[in-house]
Design an enzyme around this catalytic site. Structure first.
Site, PDB file in Angstrom:
ATOM      1  CB  CYS A  14      -8.697  25.380   0.161  1.00  0.00           C
ATOM      2  SG  CYS A  14      -8.637  24.296   1.599  1.00  0.00           S
ATOM      3  CB  ILE A  15      -9.494  28.189   5.172  1.00  0.00           C
ATOM      4  CG1 ILE A  15      -8.832  28.909   6.355  1.00  0.00           C
ATOM      5  CG2 ILE A  15     -10.205  26.937   5.647  1.00  0.00           C
ATOM      6  CD1 ILE A  15      -9.817  29.568   7.287  1.00  0.00           C
TER       7      ILE A  15
END
Lengths: 130, 130
Positions: A78-79
């Site tokens: 997840c960024i």
């Protein structure tokens, strides 16, 4: 069955990281399709190639990389969670003006939409964490 | 005008439930759960939120986080309605055992006892627990 995996805890700190990869290996061995493995919360720490566990211990990141290469798995960090915790790929390092990147081979960084898509597309979303 | 979510892949509408079980501060789970819910809203799935255990404190009125140096993100729950996230449930047992009533909460919720919550969980296709 088409499965997706969500890993919510970091390596070595928490059993969930080990159980997630062991489950994924077992699922692949049984012929299940892995649509995606998504790493969230401290789970993104599974995707740094800069971790150096003792030589007589398991290397969880290297296991993921090997599994991804062997079975063409989609490993997604997840960024937002990765940015908070200092996990960067080349593009993100450039975009954030950082002097290097540390993402491990076989992983990629993308948005939370990838988790929702995994929930929509998979028969089961299997979650590892507390 | 192209909205960001118009690029998202098409898929069937599934019943997603987010179960919030932890206190808002002390760990990052509550904040990162809220981030998932906000992103997920763009996918136009059938979304249900549950607050139980210490998770009921996430939506308690009058939070003040100045002294701990952490952002107070409780106002964001009031924005959920604007994202069409309107099915909010709270565990009766969790609320009562903490001396709270629905008047103490920042958003309108429906209170369910544990058997009703169990039945609601039974209906879901994807359950994410934070």
């Amino acid at each position: 069955m088409k499965l997706s995996i969500l890993v919510n805890e970091g390596p070595y700190q928490h059993q969930a990281a080990d159980t997630a990869i062991q489950f994924t290996k077992a699922a692949v061995a049984r012929g299940h399709e892995i649509f995606r493995v998504f790493f969230y919360h401290d789970g993104v720490n599974n995707g740094t190639r800069f971790a150096v566990p003792p030589q007589d211990d398991r290397n969880i990141t290297a296991q993921w990389t090997a599994l991804a290469e062997e079975h063409n798995l989609d490993l997604v960090l997840c960024i937002a969670a990765a940015q908070r915790r200092g996990i960067l790929d080349e593009n993100e390092a450039k975009r954030q003006g950082k002097d290097g990147n540390n993402i491990a081979p076989g992983f990629r960084i993308s948005g939370l939409g990838q988790l929702i898509e995994a929930g929509i597309q998979s028969d089961r979303l299997v979650i590892f964490g507390d | 005008m192209a909205e960001p979510w118009e690029d998202e892949p098409e898929g069937p509408v599934r019943k997603f439930m987010y179960v919030n079980r932890r206190a808002p501060y002390g760990t990052i789970y509550a904040l990162e759960s809220l981030e998932v819910v906000l992103i997920a809203a763009a996918f136009e799935q059938d979304v249900t939120l549950v607050f139980m255990d210490d998770g009921v404190f996430q939506i308690k009125k009058g939070q003040s986080t100045e002294a701990i140096g952490v952002k107070n993100f409780s106002p964001t729950y009031r924005a959920l309605e604007g994202y069409d996230v309107e099915k909010l449930y709270v565990s009766r047992e969790s609320l009562e055992s903490r001396g709270l009533t629905t008047d103490d909460l920042v958003v309108p919720v429906q209170v369910l006892d544990k058997d009703q919550l169990a039945a609601l969980m039974e209906e879901q296709e994807v359950i994410l627990s934070f």
